[in-house]
Enzyme design. Structure first.
Site, PDB file in Angstrom:
ATOM      1  N   LYS A 115       0.867  -1.191   0.000  1.00  0.00           N
ATOM      2  CA  LYS A 115       0.000   0.000   0.000  1.00  0.00           C
ATOM      3  C   LYS A 115       0.890   1.223   0.000  1.00  0.00           C
ATOM      4  CE  LYS A 115      -4.474   0.754   0.325  1.00  0.00           C
ATOM      5  NZ  LYS A 115      -5.499  -0.213  -0.085  1.00  0.00           N
TER       6      LYS A 115
HETATM    7  N1  GLU Z   1      -7.248   0.066  -3.152  1.00  0.00           N
HETATM    8  C1  GLU Z   1      -8.039  -1.089  -3.421  1.00  0.00           C
HETATM    9  C2  GLU Z   1      -8.081  -2.004  -2.212  1.00  0.00           C
HETATM   10  O1  GLU Z   1      -7.895  -1.576  -1.102  1.00  0.00           O
HETATM   11  C3  GLU Z   1      -7.625  -1.792  -4.709  1.00  0.00           C
HETATM   12  C4  GLU Z   1      -6.246  -2.348  -4.722  1.00  0.00           C
HETATM   13  C5  GLU Z   1      -5.824  -2.876  -6.073  1.00  0.00           C
HETATM   14  O2  GLU Z   1      -6.638  -2.946  -6.968  1.00  0.00           O
HETATM   15  O3  GLU Z   1      -4.657  -3.205  -6.207  1.00  0.00           O
HETATM   16  O4  GLU Z   1      -8.374  -3.169  -2.321  1.00  0.00           O
END
Ligand code: GLU
Length: 425
Positions: A115
């Site tokens: 993240k």
């Molecule tokens: N930000 C989204 C999540 O928390 C998508 C992450 C992604 O598609 O890599 O799942």
């Protein structure tokens, strides 16, 4: 036995990293995970902090702080969004990175977890400032991302345009267009059909499966959704179209209630025109904190962390909570909801539709062949239904709640791969 410690202060309770650790430790203990793997999986592999300059529109230079945390790559390249918010902290990004590892493992797609985040107030920045900040942040983390290393995606306050800038910056440095370095891109530059609404669609599928499991019907099912951003608005629209009654929408600046159901198409259009749901005539104004406590069948927190805490959990009247957001319930609140026998579909399952569609986007980019929307939606539905089934069966078999079952299933899958690969120690 409990995964939350009621003796925690509220500050500790709402620290997302504490929340993930509490659930992780509880699940790892249940699994009898050996100490080495326990320590390995509790610790993010890499934590990158970058401080970087951005030229603002008035000519002055501002310094921003950004993070990228890569939790684990045992099952594949890291995957996870990037968020822009004044409240981003390293602990939050750590927790979100770990949740991505567990989320990808729960739905059994070949990614690890990561993240990113930048501390900023995107609402007060111009488009030019956002573009320059995005490009400089990308260049600061460029050695750590890539189609086979770590693939960012949108998250809170980032979108298709942000991904286009990241893709372009990365590609300029590589001297070739590399579409698969990020997902959630615009459709005409390597994006996937169905990706934008995929998290909301996944939330709807989780609701459908919960009703099926609990022998309840969609007809007359009353839903309150907290958050009307990408996840909340798409879930609301798709669910209304399926026959759910969306009786409440709780946003940061105020809530709306309509016992007969809110017209979500009209509300979406109103928000698009006015930038807020405030003042919409199709429902009565109710403070958002109160709306969450209203009587309903399904409550969907679909915005950010710490919406259900020790302060309000006891008053929640929903029969089912489906977590569209990451980390909306604290570990202490879990205990309270469990006592009230509320059926929870945990975040790492309920909002996994987004990353699943991201996986399809990454595959399409790499093969250079793009699928029809119906194919994507059908595959998404099958995969999420199977994952839901895996989690509830696991919960029944091990006599744990759905959240702990999802963690146990995920940890077990990642630990299995690590044992198979062996530890290069
Ligand atoms: N930000 C989204 C999540 O928390 C998508 C992450 C992604 O598609 O890599 O799942």
């Amino acid at each position: 036995m409990s995964s939350g410690n009621p003796a925690l202060s509220l500050d500790q309770e709402i620290n997302p990293w504490e929340a993930q650790n509490a659930r992780f430790d509880f699940a790892a203990r249940k699994l009898n995970l050996d100490e080495g793997l326990w320590k390995l999986l509790r610790t993010p592999a890499r934590e990158l902090i970058v401080h970087f300059p951005v030229a603002m529109d008035d000519g002055h230079i501002e310094i921003f702080t950004g993070f990228r945390v890569q939790h684990n790559i045992a099952r594949g390249p890291c995957k996870g969004g990037i968020r822009y918010s004044p409240d981003v902290t390293l602990d939050e990004v750590r927790a979100l990175a770990s949740w991505m590892t567990w989320k990808c493992a729960v739905v059994n797609i070949p990614f690890g977890g990561a993240k990113g985040g930048v501390i900023c107030d995107p609402k007060s920045m111009s488009r030019g400032e956002l573009e320059r900040m995005t490009r400089r942040y990308t260049s600061e983390i460029i050695e750590f991302i890539g189609p086979e290393k770590d693939v960012p995606a949108p998250d809170v306050n980032t979108n298709e345009q942000t991904m286009a800038w990241i893709m372009d910056t990365y590609s300029m440095h590589m001297r070739q267009t590399v579409t698969s370095v990020v997902t959630g891109k615009p459709l005409d530059m390597g994006g996937s059909r169905g990706r934008i609404e995929a998290t909301g669609r996944g939330v709807m599928i989780a609701c459908n499966e919960s009703l099926r499991y609990l022998n309840m019907s969609i007809e007359g099912c009353r839903v309150i959704i907290q958050g009307f951003g990408n996840v909340g608005s798409n879930a609301a629209r798709l669910m209304m179209e399926q026959g759910y009654k969306i009786v409440g929408i709780a946003e940061k600046d105020g809530g709306l209630y309509n016992n007969n159901g809110i017209d979500i198409h009209q509300l979406a259009e109103y928000k698009y025109r006015n930038g807020t749901t405030l003042g919409f005539r199709g429902g009565e104004d109710v403070p958002s904190e109160e709306l969450l406590l209203n009587d309903c069948d399904i409550l969907i927190p679909a915005a950010t962390e710490n919406v259900i805490t020790s302060r309000n959990a006891a008053q929640i009247k929903a029969k089912i909570v489906v977590e569209g957001a990451n980390g909306p319930t604290t570990a202490v609140a879990d205990e309270i909801l469990a006592e009230k026998r509320i059926f929870i579909v945990p975040d790492i399952l309920a909002n996994a539709g987004g990353v699943t569609a991201s996986y399809y986007e990454w595959v399409q980019d790499r093969q250079g062949y793009f699928w029809k929307e119906a194919v994507i939606n059908e595959q998404l539905e099958t995969l999420l239904r199977d994952s839901f089934d895996d989690v509830v069966r696991y919960a029944e078999a091990h006599n744990v709640n759905n959240r702990i079952a999802a963690y146990m299933l995920a940890i077990d899958r990642v630990a299995f791969t690590i044992r198979q690969r062996g530890i290069y120690a």
